[in-house]
Design a protein around this motif. Structure first.
Motif, mmCIF file in Angstrom:
data_model
loop_
_atom_site.group_PDB
_atom_site.id
_atom_site.type_symbol
_atom_site.label_atom_id
_atom_site.label_comp_id
_atom_site.label_asym_id
_atom_site.label_seq_id
_atom_site.Cartn_x
_atom_site.Cartn_y
_atom_site.Cartn_z
ATOM 1 N N TRP A 7 0.851 -1.189 0.000
ATOM 2 C CA TRP A 7 0.000 0.000 0.000
ATOM 3 C C TRP A 7 0.887 1.241 0.000
ATOM 4 N N TYR A 8 0.587 2.132 -0.937
ATOM 5 C CA TYR A 8 1.334 3.368 -1.083
ATOM 6 C C TYR A 8 0.399 4.555 -0.890
ATOM 7 N N ARG A 9 1.020 5.656 -0.523
ATOM 8 C CA ARG A 9 0.304 6.918 -0.439
ATOM 9 C C ARG A 9 1.052 7.909 -1.326
ATOM 10 N N GLN A 10 0.308 8.729 -2.030
ATOM 11 C CA GLN A 10 0.935 9.682 -2.933
ATOM 12 C C GLN A 10 0.287 11.046 -2.779
ATOM 13 N N PHE A 11 1.099 12.043 -2.442
ATOM 14 C CA PHE A 11 0.625 13.428 -2.388
ATOM 15 C C PHE A 11 0.798 14.052 -3.763
ATOM 16 N N PRO A 12 0.048 15.127 -4.035
ATOM 17 C CA PRO A 12 0.125 15.752 -5.367
ATOM 18 C C PRO A 12 1.551 16.094 -5.779
ATOM 19 N N LYS A 13 1.895 15.717 -6.982
ATOM 20 C CA LYS A 13 3.178 16.020 -7.592
ATOM 21 C C LYS A 13 4.346 15.418 -6.812
ATOM 22 N N GLN A 14 4.076 14.374 -6.087
ATOM 23 C CA GLN A 14 5.141 13.701 -5.353
ATOM 24 C C GLN A 14 5.194 12.223 -5.720
ATOM 25 N N ALA A 20 2.958 0.217 3.837
ATOM 26 C CA ALA A 20 3.011 -1.086 4.491
ATOM 27 C C ALA A 20 3.073 -2.194 3.463
ATOM 28 N N THR A 21 3.593 -3.319 3.920
ATOM 29 C CA THR A 21 3.648 -4.529 3.117
ATOM 30 C C THR A 21 2.686 -5.529 3.733
ATOM 31 N N SER A 22 1.836 -6.069 2.898
ATOM 32 C CA SER A 22 0.783 -6.968 3.363
ATOM 33 C C SER A 22 1.031 -8.367 2.818
ATOM 34 N N ASN A 23 1.135 -9.329 3.716
ATOM 35 C CA ASN A 23 1.329 -10.717 3.309
ATOM 36 C C ASN A 23 0.102 -11.527 3.679
ATOM 37 N N GLU A 24 -0.314 -12.372 2.779
ATOM 38 C CA GLU A 24 -1.513 -13.163 2.978
ATOM 39 C C GLU A 24 -1.398 -14.008 4.236
ATOM 40 N N GLY A 25 -2.377 -13.868 5.102
ATOM 41 C CA GLY A 25 -2.451 -14.694 6.297
ATOM 42 C C GLY A 25 -1.588 -14.254 7.454
ATOM 43 N N SER A 26 -0.928 -13.133 7.330
ATOM 44 C CA SER A 26 -0.105 -12.656 8.441
ATOM 45 C C SER A 26 -0.277 -11.154 8.610
ATOM 46 N N LYS A 27 0.278 -10.650 9.685
ATOM 47 C CA LYS A 27 0.146 -9.219 9.953
ATOM 48 C C LYS A 27 0.964 -8.407 8.961
ATOM 49 N N ALA A 28 0.465 -7.226 8.688
ATOM 50 C CA ALA A 28 1.178 -6.344 7.767
ATOM 51 C C ALA A 28 2.414 -5.767 8.445
ATOM 52 N N THR A 29 3.378 -5.440 7.622
ATOM 53 C CA THR A 29 4.585 -4.779 8.100
ATOM 54 C C THR A 29 4.509 -3.319 7.702
ATOM 55 N N LEU A 80 -7.021 -10.643 -2.257
ATOM 56 C CA LEU A 80 -7.670 -9.470 -1.683
ATOM 57 C C LEU A 80 -6.899 -8.935 -0.487
ATOM 58 N N SER A 81 -6.630 -7.635 -0.536
ATOM 59 C CA SER A 81 -6.099 -6.919 0.613
ATOM 60 C C SER A 81 -6.939 -5.664 0.792
ATOM 61 N N THR A 82 -7.183 -5.289 2.045
ATOM 62 C CA THR A 82 -7.952 -4.086 2.306
ATOM 63 C C THR A 82 -7.178 -3.144 3.206
ATOM 64 N N LEU A 83 -7.385 -1.862 2.955
ATOM 65 C CA LEU A 83 -6.815 -0.799 3.787
ATOM 66 C C LEU A 83 -7.979 -0.009 4.356
ATOM 67 N N THR A 84 -8.045 0.073 5.661
ATOM 68 C CA THR A 84 -9.083 0.869 6.318
ATOM 69 C C THR A 84 -8.447 2.059 6.996
ATOM 70 N N SER A 96 -6.406 13.005 3.688
ATOM 71 C CA SER A 96 -6.777 13.138 2.277
ATOM 72 C C SER A 96 -5.533 12.917 1.412
ATOM 73 N N SER A 97 -5.667 12.026 0.447
ATOM 74 C CA SER A 97 -4.512 11.666 -0.356
ATOM 75 C C SER A 97 -4.937 10.686 -1.439
ATOM 76 N N PHE A 98 -3.987 10.286 -2.241
ATOM 77 C CA PHE A 98 -4.185 9.258 -3.265
ATOM 78 C C PHE A 98 -3.533 7.987 -2.745
ATOM 79 N N TYR A 99 -4.326 6.955 -2.551
ATOM 80 C CA TYR A 99 -3.819 5.693 -2.021
ATOM 81 C C TYR A 99 -3.781 4.669 -3.159
ATOM 82 N N ILE A 100 -2.643 4.013 -3.298
ATOM 83 C CA ILE A 100 -2.467 3.067 -4.392
ATOM 84 C C ILE A 100 -1.980 1.733 -3.846
ATOM 85 N N CYS A 101 -2.576 0.659 -4.322
ATOM 86 C CA CYS A 101 -2.096 -0.659 -3.915
ATOM 87 C C CYS A 101 -1.339 -1.296 -5.075
#
Lengths: 116, 112
Positions: A35-42, A48-57, A76-80, A89-94
């Protein structure tokens, strides 16, 4: 091949509410999702890194209780974003990986989150 | 700390000319590099990759050059078209992990 679908593409929510973003690998099994976050023009900032069946890093400085990640299946991975504030407020990209080194990441089309 | 950076934040090129986008990386142990293209409001799109045992790789209208001696990466786009207008990122694969570090990005503007 290697299609990653992200939903919703945009969302507006009020301060204090929670928002869930879904990331699905449509035609391959993704053992690892990012999961990535991107601010304008950045650039993209890894959250975080998400692995199936375990906690995210989580990366340093990213609050795990604020950004809850669940990777319940290989597709499937979800970010809440919990108790959202305007600064969230931001652009979130997986992105998804088949889980081998030296293989490219496949990205979703991102979610534009606006917190009012 | 480790970082991947770009020399030019904005590059303007005449349609039909060749474009060269540069990237410097700092981790000499990195062994895999990718170029991504990101259009406005979308996620990054894979363009081309290269492993550290190569110094050049060609795709359709694109070529990536890797100079490990000076830790420099470049993306060449031949006969640049309006559809090439976007932000381009280089990404460095962190050896021993599945993580990638992204550079700051270069905006390519194609002038008609």
């Amino acid at each position: 091949g290697a299609v990653v679908s992200q939903h919703p593409s945009w969302v507006i929510c009020k301060s204090g509410t929670s928002v869930k973003i879904e990331c699905r690998s449509l035609d391959f099994q993704a053992t690892t999702m990012f999961w990535y976050r991107q601010f304008p023009k950045q650039s993209l900032m890894l959250m975080a890194t998400s692995n199936e069946g375990s906690k995210a890093t989580y990366e340093q400085g990213v609050e795990k209780d604020k950004f809850l990640i669940n990777h319940a299946s290989l597709t499937l991975s979800t970010l809440t974003v919990t108790s959202a504030h305007p600064e969230d407020s931001s652009f979130y990209i997986c992105s998804a990986s088949v889980g081998t080194e030296n293989s490219p990441l496949h990205f979703g089309n991102g979610t534009r989150l606006t917190v009012t | 700390g480790e970082s991947v950076g770009l020399h030019l934040p904005t590059l303007s090129v005449q349609e039909g000319d060749n474009s060269i986008i540069n990237c410097a990386y700092s981790n000499s142990a990195s062994d895999y590099f990718i170029w991504y293209k990101q259009e406005s409001g979308k996620g990054p799109q894979f363009i081309i990759d290269i492993r550290s045992n190569m110094d050049k790789r060609q795709g359709q209208r694109v070529t990536v050059l890797l100079n490990k001696t000076v830790k420099h990466l470049s993306l060449q786009i031949a006969a640049t078209q309006p559809g090439d207008s976007a932000v381009y990122f280089c990404a460095e694969g962190v050896s021993g992990t599945y993580k990638y570090i992204f550079g700051t990005g270069t905006r390519l503007k194609v002038l008609a």
